[in-house]
Design a protein around this motif. Structure first.
Motif, PDB file in Angstrom:
ATOM      1  N   LEU A 268       0.988  -1.164   0.021  1.00 48.17           N
ATOM      2  CA  LEU A 268       0.012  -0.045  -0.079  1.00 48.17           C
ATOM      3  C   LEU A 268       1.022   1.383  -0.084  1.00 48.17           C
ATOM      4  O   LEU A 268       1.737   1.392   0.753  1.00 48.17           O
ATOM      5  CB  LEU A 268      -1.202  -0.040   1.271  1.00 48.17           C
ATOM      6  CG  LEU A 268      -1.857  -1.027   1.392  1.00 48.17           C
ATOM      7  CD1 LEU A 268      -2.680  -0.850   2.693  1.00 48.17           C
ATOM      8  CD2 LEU A 268      -2.971  -1.180   0.106  1.00 48.17           C
ATOM      9  N   SER A 269       0.553   2.154  -0.873  1.00 50.02           N
ATOM     10  CA  SER A 269       1.187   3.468  -0.870  1.00 50.02           C
ATOM     11  C   SER A 269       0.337   4.670  -1.460  1.00 50.02           C
ATOM     12  O   SER A 269      -0.928   3.998  -1.988  1.00 50.02           O
ATOM     13  CB  SER A 269       2.449   3.273  -1.792  1.00 50.02           C
ATOM     14  OG  SER A 269       2.130   3.159  -3.134  1.00 50.02           O
ATOM     15  N   ALA A 270       0.498   5.848  -1.253  1.00 56.80           N
ATOM     16  CA  ALA A 270      -0.277   6.784  -1.782  1.00 56.80           C
ATOM     17  C   ALA A 270      -0.944   6.544  -3.352  1.00 56.80           C
ATOM     18  O   ALA A 270       0.033   6.240  -3.862  1.00 56.80           O
ATOM     19  CB  ALA A 270       0.368   8.198  -1.879  1.00 56.80           C
ATOM     20  N   GLY A 271      -1.999   6.761  -3.338  1.00 58.43           N
ATOM     21  CA  GLY A 271      -2.807   6.526  -4.561  1.00 58.43           C
ATOM     22  C   GLY A 271      -3.337   5.068  -4.936  1.00 58.43           C
ATOM     23  O   GLY A 271      -4.236   4.593  -5.807  1.00 58.43           O
ATOM     24  N   ALA A 272      -2.910   4.082  -4.003  1.00 55.10           N
ATOM     25  CA  ALA A 272      -3.337   2.548  -3.974  1.00 55.10           C
ATOM     26  C   ALA A 272      -4.934   2.626  -3.693  1.00 55.10           C
ATOM     27  O   ALA A 272      -5.316   3.137  -2.762  1.00 55.10           O
ATOM     28  CB  ALA A 272      -2.589   1.723  -3.500  1.00 55.10           C
ATOM     29  N   VAL A 273      -5.766   1.721  -4.628  1.00 57.12           N
ATOM     30  CA  VAL A 273      -6.995   1.340  -4.051  1.00 57.12           C
ATOM     31  C   VAL A 273      -7.045  -0.061  -4.053  1.00 57.12           C
ATOM     32  O   VAL A 273      -6.625  -0.872  -5.006  1.00 57.12           O
ATOM     33  CB  VAL A 273      -7.912   1.917  -5.172  1.00 57.12           C
ATOM     34  CG1 VAL A 273      -9.350   1.553  -4.767  1.00 57.12           C
ATOM     35  CG2 VAL A 273      -7.877   3.479  -5.313  1.00 57.12           C
ATOM     36  N   VAL A 274      -7.697  -0.663  -2.958  1.00 60.45           N
ATOM     37  CA  VAL A 274      -7.712  -2.414  -2.736  1.00 60.45           C
ATOM     38  C   VAL A 274      -9.180  -2.320  -2.135  1.00 60.45           C
ATOM     39  O   VAL A 274      -9.431  -1.468  -1.346  1.00 60.45           O
ATOM     40  CB  VAL A 274      -6.442  -2.791  -2.100  1.00 60.45           C
ATOM     41  CG1 VAL A 274      -6.654  -2.260  -0.846  1.00 60.45           C
ATOM     42  CG2 VAL A 274      -6.651  -4.348  -1.917  1.00 60.45           C
ATOM     43  N   TRP A 275      -9.737  -3.171  -2.385  1.00 60.00           N
ATOM     44  CA  TRP A 275     -10.983  -3.603  -1.917  1.00 60.00           C
ATOM     45  C   TRP A 275     -11.185  -5.323  -1.643  1.00 60.00           C
ATOM     46  O   TRP A 275     -10.339  -5.909  -2.249  1.00 60.00           O
ATOM     47  CB  TRP A 275     -12.168  -3.305  -2.358  1.00 60.00           C
ATOM     48  CG  TRP A 275     -12.482  -3.949  -3.819  1.00 60.00           C
ATOM     49  CD1 TRP A 275     -13.357  -4.727  -4.132  1.00 60.00           C
ATOM     50  CD2 TRP A 275     -12.051  -3.150  -5.037  1.00 60.00           C
ATOM     51  NE1 TRP A 275     -13.418  -4.928  -5.325  1.00 60.00           N
ATOM     52  CE2 TRP A 275     -12.648  -4.222  -6.039  1.00 60.00           C
ATOM     53  CE3 TRP A 275     -11.020  -2.441  -5.513  1.00 60.00           C
ATOM     54  CZ2 TRP A 275     -12.401  -3.926  -7.377  1.00 60.00           C
ATOM     55  CZ3 TRP A 275     -10.999  -2.091  -6.803  1.00 60.00           C
ATOM     56  CH2 TRP A 275     -11.446  -2.892  -7.855  1.00 60.00           C
ATOM     57  N   PHE A 276     -11.912  -5.652  -0.635  1.00 61.94           N
ATOM     58  CA  PHE A 276     -11.841  -7.025  -0.051  1.00 61.94           C
ATOM     59  C   PHE A 276     -13.281  -7.510   0.143  1.00 61.94           C
ATOM     60  O   PHE A 276     -13.998  -6.809   0.819  1.00 61.94           O
ATOM     61  CB  PHE A 276     -10.831  -7.321   1.070  1.00 61.94           C
ATOM     62  CG  PHE A 276     -10.444  -6.143   1.754  1.00 61.94           C
ATOM     63  CD1 PHE A 276     -11.382  -6.283   3.122  1.00 61.94           C
ATOM     64  CD2 PHE A 276      -9.817  -5.301   1.549  1.00 61.94           C
ATOM     65  CE1 PHE A 276     -10.753  -5.277   3.987  1.00 61.94           C
ATOM     66  CE2 PHE A 276      -9.319  -4.173   2.419  1.00 61.94           C
ATOM     67  CZ  PHE A 276     -10.162  -4.051   3.432  1.00 61.94           C
ATOM     68  N   THR A 277     -13.745  -8.352  -0.196  1.00 67.86           N
ATOM     69  CA  THR A 277     -15.110  -9.127  -0.149  1.00 67.86           C
ATOM     70  C   THR A 277     -15.214  -9.809   1.248  1.00 67.86           C
ATOM     71  O   THR A 277     -14.323 -10.247   1.747  1.00 67.86           O
ATOM     72  CB  THR A 277     -15.457  -9.953  -1.250  1.00 67.86           C
ATOM     73  OG1 THR A 277     -14.349 -11.087  -1.461  1.00 67.86           O
ATOM     74  CG2 THR A 277     -15.385  -8.913  -2.541  1.00 67.86           C
ATOM     75  N   PRO A 278     -16.542 -10.088   1.569  1.00 73.96           N
ATOM     76  CA  PRO A 278     -16.978 -10.730   2.511  1.00 73.96           C
ATOM     77  C   PRO A 278     -16.074 -12.212   3.033  1.00 73.96           C
ATOM     78  O   PRO A 278     -16.049 -12.930   1.788  1.00 73.96           O
ATOM     79  CB  PRO A 278     -18.513 -10.908   2.603  1.00 73.96           C
ATOM     80  CG  PRO A 278     -18.749  -9.905   1.843  1.00 73.96           C
ATOM     81  CD  PRO A 278     -17.758  -9.881   0.762  1.00 73.96           C
TER      82      PRO A 278
END
Length: 242
Positions: free
Chosen positions: A63-73
């Motif tokens: 993770l660093s500035a500008g990163a986008v991450v998502w995680f599901t149930p």
């Protein structure tokens, strides 16, 4: 629940990931998972990582500035802070995580006992909350390490048992979750569908109701979340009109 036109029926918060170290020497938050909601990080500063255990096993996402991450149930996740990690958090199903849609990875015997879990998860009174937040994080890391090591070794039994125990732990409170989903994300989706059908039929009368809204940040000291210090935002329409 007060109506909100904030996109997607989501909630919004600003997270400063904890900077103190767990017993394994890693700075960051309390590993946990959500049973129904999807969570997203938009990194605004700093460096770190997201450690996860999911259907593909254990992994670490930088993770660093500008990163986008998502995680599901069902994704067990741990925010790791390697220097000033600050994140905007978007959570689906606004109100549902606050209603108990999260289980920390405490050791198996604690997750299996509702009273023991409640005692371990509680932050109690204002005084001493920082210390108790660190203590519950450390306990969750202990359980996380057990799950991670088993998965890495090719043994999914502990992970399956944790998921089953987590489901049993929240089963009773989950009876009310359907109403939260219907009142926010489902209602918004149905409204969007109705508007699309209206435009397709030649009607744009709904555009007369256009308004700008501004979220109000929580006041005072930031709260102690599972992953760090939180500044939440009130995205309900009636209370944030300008």
């Amino acid at each position: 629940m007060t109506a909100s036109s904030f996109p997607g029926g989501t909630s919004l918060s600003h997270l400063d990931v904890y900077t103190d170290a767990a017993p394994d020497g890693i700075c960051g938050g309390s590993p946990h998972m959500h049973l129904v909601s999807t969570e997203a990080y938009v990194v605004i500063s700093g460096e770190g990582a997201l450690q996860t255990i999911d259907g593909d096993g254990f992994r670490e996402t930088p993770l660093s500035a500008g990163a986008v991450v998502w995680f599901t149930p069902g994704t067990i996740h741990r925010a790791v802070n390697r220097g000033d990690l600050r994140v905007v958090v978007l959570m689906s199903n606004a109100g549902l995580p606050e209603a108990g849609d999260a289980v920390m990875t405490f050791p198996a015997e604690i997750v299996a006992a509702p009273d023991a879990y409640a005692a371990a998860a509680s932050l109690g009174a204002e005084d001493g909350r920082a210390e108790r937040a660190s203590a519950r994080r450390d306990l969750a890391v202990t359980g996380f390490e057990t799950l991670r090591d088993a998965v890495v070794a090719g043994d999914r039994a502990a992970l399956d048992a944790f998921r089953a125990a987590a489901g049993a732990l929240v089963r009773d409170r989950a009876e009310a979750w359907g109403d939260l989903v219907r009142e926010r994300p489902l209602a918004q989706a149905e409204q969007s569908l109705a508007l699309a059908e209206a435009v397709a039929s030649g009607s744009v009368t709904h555009l007369a109701g256009a308004r700008v809204h501004q979220a109000l940040p929580s006041v005072g000291e930031r709260g102690f979340g599972m992953c760090g210090r939180l500044r939440t935002y009130d995205v309900t329409d009636e209370e944030t009109d300008r």
